[in-house]
Design a protein around this motif. Structure first.
Motif, PDB file in Angstrom:
ATOM      1  N   ILE A   6       0.866  -1.178   0.000  1.00  0.00           N
ATOM      2  CA  ILE A   6       0.000   0.000   0.000  1.00  0.00           C
ATOM      3  C   ILE A   6       0.902   1.227   0.000  1.00  0.00           C
ATOM      4  CG2 ILE A   6      -1.710   1.361   1.273  1.00  0.00           C
ATOM      5  CD1 ILE A   6      -2.823  -1.242   2.414  1.00  0.00           C
ATOM      6  N   ASP A   7       0.636   2.132  -0.914  1.00  0.00           N
ATOM      7  CA  ASP A   7       1.376   3.392  -1.019  1.00  0.00           C
ATOM      8  C   ASP A   7       0.401   4.516  -0.672  1.00  0.00           C
ATOM      9  OD1 ASP A   7       2.619   5.743  -1.811  1.00  0.00           O
ATOM     10  OD2 ASP A   7       2.680   5.229  -3.938  1.00  0.00           O
ATOM     11  N   LEU A   8       0.655   5.180   0.468  1.00  0.00           N
ATOM     12  CA  LEU A   8      -0.198   6.283   0.900  1.00  0.00           C
ATOM     13  C   LEU A   8       0.408   7.574   0.378  1.00  0.00           C
ATOM     14  CD1 LEU A   8      -0.373   3.931   3.204  1.00  0.00           C
ATOM     15  CD2 LEU A   8      -1.495   5.681   4.544  1.00  0.00           C
ATOM     16  N   GLY A   9       0.075   7.912  -0.855  1.00  0.00           N
ATOM     17  CA  GLY A   9       0.581   9.130  -1.456  1.00  0.00           C
ATOM     18  C   GLY A   9      -0.174  10.357  -0.975  1.00  0.00           C
ATOM     19  N   THR A  10       0.352  11.525  -1.272  1.00  0.00           N
ATOM     20  CA  THR A  10      -0.276  12.770  -0.851  1.00  0.00           C
ATOM     21  C   THR A  10      -1.626  12.964  -1.533  1.00  0.00           C
ATOM     22  OG1 THR A  10       1.915  13.729  -0.511  1.00  0.00           O
ATOM     23  CG2 THR A  10       0.069  15.265  -0.674  1.00  0.00           C
ATOM     24  N   ASN A  11      -1.746  12.497  -2.773  1.00  0.00           N
ATOM     25  CA  ASN A  11      -3.004  12.606  -3.514  1.00  0.00           C
ATOM     26  C   ASN A  11      -3.776  11.298  -3.574  1.00  0.00           C
ATOM     27  OD1 ASN A  11      -3.020  15.338  -4.417  1.00  0.00           O
ATOM     28  ND2 ASN A  11      -1.371  14.832  -5.817  1.00  0.00           N
ATOM     29  N   THR A  12      -3.060  10.214  -3.838  1.00  0.00           N
ATOM     30  CA  THR A  12      -3.698   8.944  -4.152  1.00  0.00           C
ATOM     31  C   THR A  12      -3.153   7.837  -3.263  1.00  0.00           C
ATOM     32  OG1 THR A  12      -3.792   9.683  -6.459  1.00  0.00           O
ATOM     33  CG2 THR A  12      -4.265   7.362  -6.041  1.00  0.00           C
ATOM     34  N   PHE A  13      -4.051   6.969  -2.784  1.00  0.00           N
ATOM     35  CA  PHE A  13      -3.640   5.751  -2.087  1.00  0.00           C
ATOM     36  C   PHE A  13      -3.714   4.594  -3.082  1.00  0.00           C
ATOM     37  CE2 PHE A  13      -4.843   6.834   2.607  1.00  0.00           C
ATOM     38  CZ  PHE A  13      -4.007   7.933   2.564  1.00  0.00           C
ATOM     39  N   HIS A  14      -2.671   3.764  -3.104  1.00  0.00           N
ATOM     40  CA  HIS A  14      -2.581   2.647  -4.034  1.00  0.00           C
ATOM     41  C   HIS A  14      -2.502   1.331  -3.269  1.00  0.00           C
ATOM     42  CE1 HIS A  14      -1.443   5.342  -7.445  1.00  0.00           C
ATOM     43  NE2 HIS A  14      -0.873   6.040  -6.476  1.00  0.00           N
ATOM     44  N   LEU A  15      -3.150   0.310  -3.807  1.00  0.00           N
ATOM     45  CA  LEU A  15      -3.031  -1.051  -3.295  1.00  0.00           C
ATOM     46  C   LEU A  15      -2.663  -1.968  -4.448  1.00  0.00           C
ATOM     47  CD1 LEU A  15      -3.459  -3.431  -1.276  1.00  0.00           C
ATOM     48  CD2 LEU A  15      -5.890  -3.377  -1.926  1.00  0.00           C
ATOM     49  N   ILE A  16      -1.669  -2.825  -4.236  1.00  0.00           N
ATOM     50  CA  ILE A  16      -1.318  -3.823  -5.237  1.00  0.00           C
ATOM     51  C   ILE A  16      -1.069  -5.152  -4.528  1.00  0.00           C
ATOM     52  CG2 ILE A  16       1.129  -3.107  -5.199  1.00  0.00           C
ATOM     53  CD1 ILE A  16       1.173  -3.824  -8.225  1.00  0.00           C
ATOM     54  N   ILE A  17      -1.653  -6.201  -5.071  1.00  0.00           N
ATOM     55  CA  ILE A  17      -1.552  -7.545  -4.503  1.00  0.00           C
ATOM     56  C   ILE A  17      -0.955  -8.470  -5.549  1.00  0.00           C
ATOM     57  CG2 ILE A  17      -2.843  -9.500  -3.517  1.00  0.00           C
ATOM     58  CD1 ILE A  17      -4.987  -7.488  -2.641  1.00  0.00           C
ATOM     59  N   ALA A  76       2.785  -1.308   4.169  1.00  0.00           N
ATOM     60  CA  ALA A  76       2.129  -0.044   3.843  1.00  0.00           C
ATOM     61  C   ALA A  76       3.106   1.079   4.136  1.00  0.00           C
ATOM     62  CB  ALA A  76       0.863   0.125   4.658  1.00  0.00           C
ATOM     63  N   VAL A  77       3.358   1.925   3.140  1.00  0.00           N
ATOM     64  CA  VAL A  77       4.312   3.025   3.318  1.00  0.00           C
ATOM     65  C   VAL A  77       3.619   4.364   3.078  1.00  0.00           C
ATOM     66  CG1 VAL A  77       6.293   1.597   2.684  1.00  0.00           C
ATOM     67  CG2 VAL A  77       5.127   2.918   0.918  1.00  0.00           C
ATOM     68  N   ALA A  78       3.985   5.323   3.911  1.00  0.00           N
ATOM     69  CA  ALA A  78       3.470   6.686   3.776  1.00  0.00           C
ATOM     70  C   ALA A  78       4.618   7.601   3.391  1.00  0.00           C
ATOM     71  CB  ALA A  78       2.837   7.143   5.074  1.00  0.00           C
ATOM     72  N   THR A  79       4.310   8.582   2.550  1.00  0.00           N
ATOM     73  CA  THR A  79       5.346   9.472   2.039  1.00  0.00           C
ATOM     74  C   THR A  79       5.098  10.908   2.509  1.00  0.00           C
ATOM     75  OG1 THR A  79       4.107   9.623  -0.049  1.00  0.00           O
ATOM     76  CG2 THR A  79       5.842   7.957   0.080  1.00  0.00           C
ATOM     77  N   SER A  80       5.320  11.865   1.652  1.00  0.00           N
ATOM     78  CA  SER A  80       5.390  13.266   2.045  1.00  0.00           C
ATOM     79  C   SER A  80       4.149  13.778   2.781  1.00  0.00           C
ATOM     80  CB  SER A  80       5.637  14.135   0.803  1.00  0.00           C
ATOM     81  OG  SER A  80       5.636  15.493   1.126  1.00  0.00           O
ATOM     82  N   GLY A  81       2.953  13.385   2.328  1.00  0.00           N
ATOM     83  CA  GLY A  81       1.728  13.902   2.929  1.00  0.00           C
ATOM     84  C   GLY A  81       1.642  13.610   4.410  1.00  0.00           C
ATOM     85  N   VAL A  82       1.943  12.372   4.793  1.00  0.00           N
ATOM     86  CA  VAL A  82       1.930  11.979   6.209  1.00  0.00           C
ATOM     87  C   VAL A  82       3.218  12.425   6.885  1.00  0.00           C
ATOM     88  CG1 VAL A  82       1.864  10.023   7.809  1.00  0.00           C
ATOM     89  CG2 VAL A  82       0.412  10.015   5.773  1.00  0.00           C
TER      90      VAL A  82
END
Length: 306
Positions: A6-17, A76-82
Motif C-alpha cells: 500500500i502506497d499512501l501518497g499525498t493525492n492517491t492511495f494505491h493497493l497492489i496484490i 504499507a508506506v506513507a510518504t510526504s503527505g503523512v
C-alpha cells in the motif's frame, strides 16, 4: 505466497496484490483511490478532518480486499503527505485502531531507492538516465544507469504542494510561472549541478503525470498492460504548451486526463519542462512501475530469500 503493498501518497492511495511462485511475481489486483490527503495541507501543515476521514475510509476498503485475497505479507508506506503533517502520527495511530494496518513512514531517500528498484524492474533504464517521480507532496530524482544508482534526492516540490502555494491564475499567467520557475531554480540547485556533470540523456518518468502525458499523446496505449513506453519529446512539448495555455474547463475536455490531475498536471508540466531544459535531456520515457512496485518487489525478494 501472497504479498501486498500500500502506497499512501499525498493525492492517491494505491493497493497492489501479487502472488510469488518459483521466483516469479504475478499481479493479482491493483486499485487506487484519489484520497487527496494533502488537501490544504500547506495552510496549517495538518491533514484536514475531511481528508483524514477519506484516508481511513480508503484503508478500511483496502483491508477488506486484503482479507478477500488472503494476503500473507503486507507493507504499507506513507510518504510526504503523512511525513510532513503535524498530525501524521495521529493518522497512523487511527489507521492501526480502525484497520489493524501498520504504516511505515519512509524518508525521501528510501522512497527514491524504492522507486529506482521499481523502474529498474520495468526495464526502462538504458544508459545514463534521470528518474523523476512527481508526487503530490514531493518529487524524487534519481540519476542512474543499468548498473546502479548514482545519486538520489527527494524535494518538497510535489504538484499539490506547488499548486496550493503558486496556482493563483487559470490559465496560469506569466508572473505565476516566473515565481514557480524561480522556486524550482532555488530548490533544485544541487540536482542541476550534479545533473550537468552526470550527463543523463533520458528522463524516465515514474507513473503519475507521465502516465497522463503518454495516455493523452497515445490514446491506444493501455497503461495497465505495459511496463514502459517512449514519449515523443516534440509531441510532449506541444502538449505542455496546450496544458499551460488552457483553463480548468478546457483541460477537463482533454481525453485521458483524469479529474484528479486536471489542475495538478499544470504544476507537473512546469517541473518536467524545467528539468528537461536545465539538463538538456534528449528523450523521455515512461515507467508504469513506481513506488508501490518497488515495495512489492522488495517483499518478493525477501520472501524468496526465506
Amino acid at each position: 505466497m501472497k504479498i501486498a503493498a500500500i502506497d499512501l501518497g499525498t493525492n492517491t492511495f494505491h493497493l497492489i496484490i501479487a502472488e510469488t511462485l518459483n521466483g516469479e511475481m504475478k499481479i493479482l489486483y491493483k486499485a487506487n483511490q484519489p484520497v487527496k490527503l494533502g488537501e490544504d495541507i500547506t495552510k496549517e501543515n495538518k491533514i484536514i478532518p475531511t481528508a483524514f476521514e477519506r484516508g481511513i475510509t480508503c484503508l478500511t476498503d483496502f483491508k477488506s480486499k486484503l482479507a478477500e485475497y488472503d494476503v500473507d505479507q503486507l507493507r504499507a508506506v506513507a510518504t510526504s503527505g503523512v511525513r510532513s503533517a503535524s498530525n501524521g502520527q495521529s493518522f497512523i495511530q487511527q489507521v492501526k485502531i480502525n484497520t489493524g494496518i501498520e504504516i511505515d513512514v519512509i524518508g525521501g531517500e528510501e522512497e527514491a531507492h524504492l522507486i529506482y528498484d521499481a523502474v529498474k524492474y520495468s526495464g526502462a533504464i538504458n544508459g545514463k538516465s534521470l528518474i523523476m517521480d512527481i508526487g503530490g507532496g514531493s518529487t524524487e530524482f534519481i540519476f542512474c544507469d543499468e548498473n546502479g544508482l548514482n545519486w538520489k534526492r527527494s524535494f518538497d516540490i510535489g504538484a499539490a504542494r506547488l499548486m496550493q502555494k503558486f496556482f493563483k491564475s487559470d490559465p496560469i499567467q506569466a508572473a505565476d510561472q516566473a515565481n514557480i520557475n524561480a522556486h524550482l531554480e532555488n530548490t533544485l540547485q544541487e540536482l542541476i549541478t550534479y545533473g550537468k556533470q552526470f550527463g543523463a540523456e533520458t528522463l524516465i518518468g515514474s507513473a503519475g503525470a507521465f502516465e497522463t502525458y503518454a495516455s493523452i499523446l497515445q490514446p491506444t496505449l493501455n497503461i495497465n498492460h505495459i511496463a514502459t513506453a517512449n514519449i515523443d519529446k516534440t509531441a510532449y512539448h506541444e502538449l505542455a504548451a496546450q496544458l499551460m495555455a488552457s483553463n480548468h474547463l478546457e483541460r477537463t475536455q482533454i481525453p485521458n486526463l483524469i479529474p484528479l490531475r486536471v489542475d495538478m498536471i499544470v504544476m507537473a508540466t512546469m517541473i518536467t519542462d524545467y528539468v528537461l531544459k536545465a539538463l538538456n535531456i534528449k528523450q523521455i520515457k515512461l515507467s508504469t512501475y513506481d513506488l508501490k512496485f518497488g515495495v512489492l518487489q522488495n517483499l518478493a525478494q525477501n520472501a524468496g530469500a526465506k
